[in-house]
Design a protein around this motif. Structure first.
Motif, PDB file in Angstrom:
ATOM      1  N   UNK A   1     -40.217  41.106  58.555  1.00 44.92           N
ATOM      2  CA  UNK A   1     -38.858  40.578  58.364  1.00 44.92           C
ATOM      3  C   UNK A   1     -37.875  41.734  58.282  1.00 44.92           C
ATOM      4  N   UNK A   2     -38.226  42.710  57.449  1.00 45.12           N
ATOM      5  CA  UNK A   2     -37.306  43.825  57.220  1.00 45.12           C
ATOM      6  C   UNK A   2     -37.080  44.617  58.505  1.00 45.12           C
TER       7      UNK A   2
ATOM      8  N   UNK B   1     -34.704  42.616  60.640  1.00 47.86           N
ATOM      9  CA  UNK B   1     -33.320  42.693  60.150  1.00 47.86           C
ATOM     10  C   UNK B   1     -32.708  44.028  60.542  1.00 47.86           C
ATOM     11  N   UNK B   2     -33.467  45.093  60.326  1.00 49.99           N
ATOM     12  CA  UNK B   2     -32.932  46.424  60.669  1.00 49.99           C
ATOM     13  C   UNK B   2     -32.663  46.520  62.165  1.00 49.99           C
TER      14      UNK B   2
ATOM     15  N   UNK C   1     -29.629  44.501  62.984  1.00 50.53           N
ATOM     16  CA  UNK C   1     -28.455  45.174  62.454  1.00 50.53           C
ATOM     17  C   UNK C   1     -28.036  46.330  63.354  1.00 50.53           C
TER      18      UNK C   1
ATOM     19  N   UNK D   1     -29.522  37.577  57.109  1.00 52.34           N
ATOM     20  CA  UNK D   1     -30.627  37.908  56.210  1.00 52.34           C
ATOM     21  C   UNK D   1     -31.186  36.629  55.581  1.00 52.34           C
TER      22      UNK D   1
END
Lengths: 228, 176
Positions: free
Chosen positions: B6-7, B10-11, B14, B47
């Motif tokens: 997930x992280x 997201x990064x 982004x 998010x």
């Protein structure tokens, strides 16, 4: 295809082209310090709890603003009221225990309150007293042991009396240069005045001027329907 | 999806879309600080809606995010009580002495219309897209913009009126 359908398709195609253009545009925006602070914390906190990433940009600006005010105060080194006669639209005439304050009027000043400002409710500020009419508001807020009196009023051509007996006036710049000033009472509380959107605002708090200034910066239009 | 993937997603989202989203917001708000606020709000939304986002095809994500940005920007405008186009053209009576040759409906192309649309403000384009392409109701447009339904009707009406005027100047008859 009729013309409405063609317009709809043209709108969507134009939008997609614009998005692609933005994607392929190599120029980069220099994000503000406050934004970069938020970005750093938001991405760093992803690993802990995604929902905690709601450390808002507004709070990041709070820290940046407080730092700016601290730097300005140090730079100006103002300790005596007598050194200040004019701050932006404010001018002062010093008396023994108080000062007279005058505000230069502008055509853009509001003649009655059109929208009511207040502290951001999402930060937990609770209204403990509320008064409002077309000319002014007076609202008391509390958040833990912090207490604030917030006032919004139309700018009128009359003399304001402010207590400068034990407080030095310091200029601040919230939204533009010298749009306000703060009185630091030296007992942990302060009083902050500023002009914004054609109104005069005042925040009287029982905490330090840096936090008070940050709070002033984040006041916003609030729906006070429950109080009318 | 695991937390670490997930992280990473997201990064990746982004880093890939941050600049584009800022530019779209800036096009509407004309204020870098407000545009940054909108980008932040959009990413907080992303998010918290990652599962939904991960199902969108990769090549559609940019447009999807740009849509979110435009909706959020419309809301910010309401809070700022600024609508650059609101009163600019309303009372302007532009008279052109140049006679324009009419284009028959059979000859009109999407590209002709796009050329006209490109001369309109981003806000007008967004309002028209919500109404004509996404077929949103006035109430839905009002909810997106954070305004009353009556106000949404007026915004749609004025945007269509401006579009009709621009199309007529290009020789395209458009009744709204």
């Amino acid at each position: 295809m009729n013309i409405d359908e063609m317009i709809a398709e043209a709108l969507e195609e134009e939008f997609e082209e614009r998005v692609q253009q933005c994607c392929s545009d190599a120029s980069k925006h220099k994000f503000s310090l406050a934004y970069r602070l938020w970005e750093y914390r938001a991405l760093k906190n992803l690993g802990k709890n995604r929902r905690d990433s709601h450390w808002t940009l507004r709070r990041a600006r709070h820290i940046v603003t407080a730092a700016i005010i601290a730097a300005s105060s140090l730079f100006l080194g103002i300790t005596a009221y007598a050194a200040i006669a004019i701050i932006g639209r404010f001018s002062f005439e010093e008396k023994k225990e108080y000062s007279k304050m005058f505000i230069e009027s502008l055509s853009s000043d509001k003649t009655e309150i059109e929208e009511y400002y207040g502290l951001p409710e999402e930060d937990g500020w609770e209204v403990t007293y509320f008064y409002a009419d077309e000319q002014q508001t007076l609202i008391n807020y509390e958040l833990g042991d912090k207490k604030v009196t917030f006032s919004q009023e139309v700018i009128r051509e009359h003399t304001h009396h402010i207590n400068t007996e034990k407080a030095a006036i310091e200029p601040i710049s919230l939204y533009k240069e010298n749009d306000g000033f703060v009185l630091d009472f030296g007992t942990g509380g302060c009083s902050l005045y500023w002009i914004y959107d054609g109104y005069l605002f005042e925040l009287f708090s029982n905490f330090n001027k840096k936090d008070t200034a940050s709070l002033a910066y984040f006041t916003k239009i609030v729906d006070f329907q429950n109080f009318f | 999806m695991s937390d670490s993937s997930d992280n990473r997603l997201i990064k990746e989202l982004y880093e890939t879309h941050k600049e584009m989203m800022f530019k779209i917001a800036l096009g509407i708000l004309h204020n870098a600080s407000d545009a940054e606020d909108v980008v932040q709000d959009a990413f907080l939304w992303i998010i918290n809606n990652l599962e939904k986002i991960s199902q969108i095809p990769r090549n559609k994500r940019a447009v999807y995010f740009a849509n979110i940005i435009e909706h959020l920007s419309l809301n910010i405008l309401k809070k700022r009580r600024v609508h650059p186009t609101e009163d600019i053209d309303e009372h302007k009576e532009l008279r052109s002495d140049i006679s324009v040759e009419k284009i028959s409906e059979d000859e009109i192309t999407i590209e002709d219309i796009k050329q006209v649309i490109r001369t309109m403000s981003e806000i007008d384009r967004l309002i028209l897209r919500l109404y004509l392409f996404e077929k949103r109701s006035y109430k839905e447009i009002a909810d997106i913009a954070g305004i009353f339904e009556g106000n949404a009707r007026i915004k749609v009406y004025r945007a269509r009126k401006r579009l009709a005027k621009l199309l007529r100047e290009r020789g395209i008859d458009y009744e709204y």
